[in-house]
Design a protein around this motif. Structure first.
Motif, mmCIF file in Angstrom:
data_model
loop_
_atom_site.group_PDB
_atom_site.id
_atom_site.type_symbol
_atom_site.label_atom_id
_atom_site.label_comp_id
_atom_site.label_asym_id
_atom_site.label_seq_id
_atom_site.Cartn_x
_atom_site.Cartn_y
_atom_site.Cartn_z
ATOM 1 N N VAL A 49 -1.698 -1.154 -0.683
ATOM 2 C CA VAL A 49 -0.764 -1.509 0.392
ATOM 3 C C VAL A 49 -1.483 -1.936 1.672
ATOM 4 O O VAL A 49 -0.882 -2.599 2.517
ATOM 5 N N HIS A 78 9.821 -4.651 13.880
ATOM 6 C CA HIS A 78 10.231 -5.950 13.348
ATOM 7 C C HIS A 78 10.590 -6.886 14.488
ATOM 8 O O HIS A 78 10.777 -8.079 14.281
ATOM 9 N N SER A 83 9.089 -6.407 6.014
ATOM 10 C CA SER A 83 9.302 -5.138 5.324
ATOM 11 C C SER A 83 8.328 -5.018 4.145
ATOM 12 O O SER A 83 8.143 -5.980 3.401
ATOM 13 N N GLY A 84 7.703 -3.857 4.035
ATOM 14 C CA GLY A 84 6.788 -3.632 2.916
ATOM 15 C C GLY A 84 5.375 -4.130 3.166
ATOM 16 O O GLY A 84 4.513 -4.039 2.283
ATOM 17 N N SER A 85 5.102 -4.663 4.363
ATOM 18 C CA SER A 85 3.761 -5.224 4.612
ATOM 19 C C SER A 85 2.719 -4.142 4.908
ATOM 20 O O SER A 85 1.533 -4.448 4.995
ATOM 21 N N GLY A 86 3.173 -2.893 5.099
ATOM 22 C CA GLY A 86 2.221 -1.793 5.279
ATOM 23 C C GLY A 86 2.157 -1.225 6.688
ATOM 24 O O GLY A 86 1.291 -0.411 6.997
ATOM 25 N N LYS A 87 3.107 -1.609 7.540
ATOM 26 C CA LYS A 87 3.063 -1.194 8.956
ATOM 27 C C LYS A 87 3.115 0.325 9.128
ATOM 28 O O LYS A 87 2.288 0.910 9.816
ATOM 29 N N THR A 88 4.112 0.949 8.491
ATOM 30 C CA THR A 88 4.280 2.403 8.650
ATOM 31 C C THR A 88 3.106 3.146 8.025
ATOM 32 O O THR A 88 2.627 4.150 8.568
ATOM 33 N N THR A 89 2.644 2.647 6.895
ATOM 34 C CA THR A 89 1.482 3.264 6.246
ATOM 35 C C THR A 89 0.284 3.231 7.198
ATOM 36 O O THR A 89 -0.418 4.239 7.379
ATOM 37 N N TYR A 117 -1.599 3.320 -3.269
ATOM 38 C CA TYR A 117 -0.695 4.356 -3.773
ATOM 39 C C TYR A 117 -0.678 4.286 -5.288
ATOM 40 O O TYR A 117 -0.671 3.199 -5.871
#
Ligand code: ATP
Length: 229
Positions: free
Chosen positions: A23, A201, A43-49, A14
């Motif tokens: 990411v 999570h 959180s922030g590890s890139g799962k949703t991305t 990004y």
């Protein structure tokens, strides 16, 4: 068994002003048709991305994703939308029901848009299955979070997708309600033979799936296949 999702050397960056944030880096994994699969990580590890890229909601910078036998980078936006409509289902943490439609319409309208003549019946049957037979005419604002997520489950399965992506499906629910939603999710999934990919999570939820990948800092730190007893 046929691969339904094949991810190779994925990289996603990004841009924020002059800075670049990588990411996802060097992500490779595959899922066979009918498998249940979870993606876990802080959180922030890139799962949703990662989920968004696999579902064709965003474009990769490097690497390749083959979904349902099609290389996503070869499709234009219309072709991607068609693939998503025909073969992919989604469940989101915040339910994403249309507020101006009733529970029944939230499930039936997407089917009607696909030209399904039995949309109303399919929608009613699915709402009955998720225990909302008495809530057809309720609007999302008149439903609890658990009920809204059950409508979202009915909607997601109504089009009989080949693969279903669920992003933190219990994230907005209390523990007991979340467990009921997950039970329904797995029941419907088994009945329909859908491939299921869950971002969570919740390690207890992940343990219910056959394969688990763990992300940290945009990389896969473990890729576990459970041995079935
Ligand atoms: N559109 C975007 N523009 C810039 N940065 C983004 C964008 N989307 C996500 N990011 C950043 O990418 C990283 C990964 O985000 P992502 O939402 O994929 O993580 P996650 O593991 O799903 O986190 P969470 O569990 O908190 O939802 C985060 O640092 C986030 O701030």
């Amino acid at each position: 068994m046929a691969k339904i999702l094949n991810v190779r050397n994925l990289r996603k960056t990004y841009k924020s002003g002059s800075k670049e944030l990588t990411v996802l880096d060097g992500i490779s994994f595959e899922i066979e048709a009918g498998e249940t699969f979870s993606i876990v990580g802080p959180s922030g590890s890139g799962k949703t991305t990662l989920l968004g890229l696999c579902a064709g909601l965003d474009h990769v910078d490097e690497g390749s994703i083959e979904l349902c036998g099609v290389e996503l980078s070869k499709l234009d936006e219309d072709e991607l939308a068609l693939l998503r409509n025909r073969k992919v289902g989604f469940i989101f943490q915040d339910f994403q029901l249309l507020p101006t439609l009733t529970a029944l319409e939230n499930v039936s309208v997407p089917l009607e848009l696909q030209g399904k003549p039995d949309a109303q019946k399919v929608a009613r049957d699915l709402l009955d299955k998720v225990g909302l037979g008495r809530r057809y005419d309720h609007y999302p604002s008149q439903l609890s979070g658990g009920e809204q997520q059950r409508v979202a489950l009915a909607r997601a399965f109504s089009t009989t997708p080949d693969i279903l992506f669920a992003d933190e499906p219990t994230g907005n629910l209390d523990e007991e309600t979340g467990e009921k939603v997950i039970q329904l999710l797995f029941e419907l999934n088994k009945e329909m033979g859908t491939t299921l990919v869950i971002v969570t999570h919740d390690l207890d939820l992940a343990q219910l799936t056959q394969k688990i990948i763990r992300l940290k800092g945009g990389k896969i730190i473990s890729n576990q296949t459970k041995t079935l007893a």
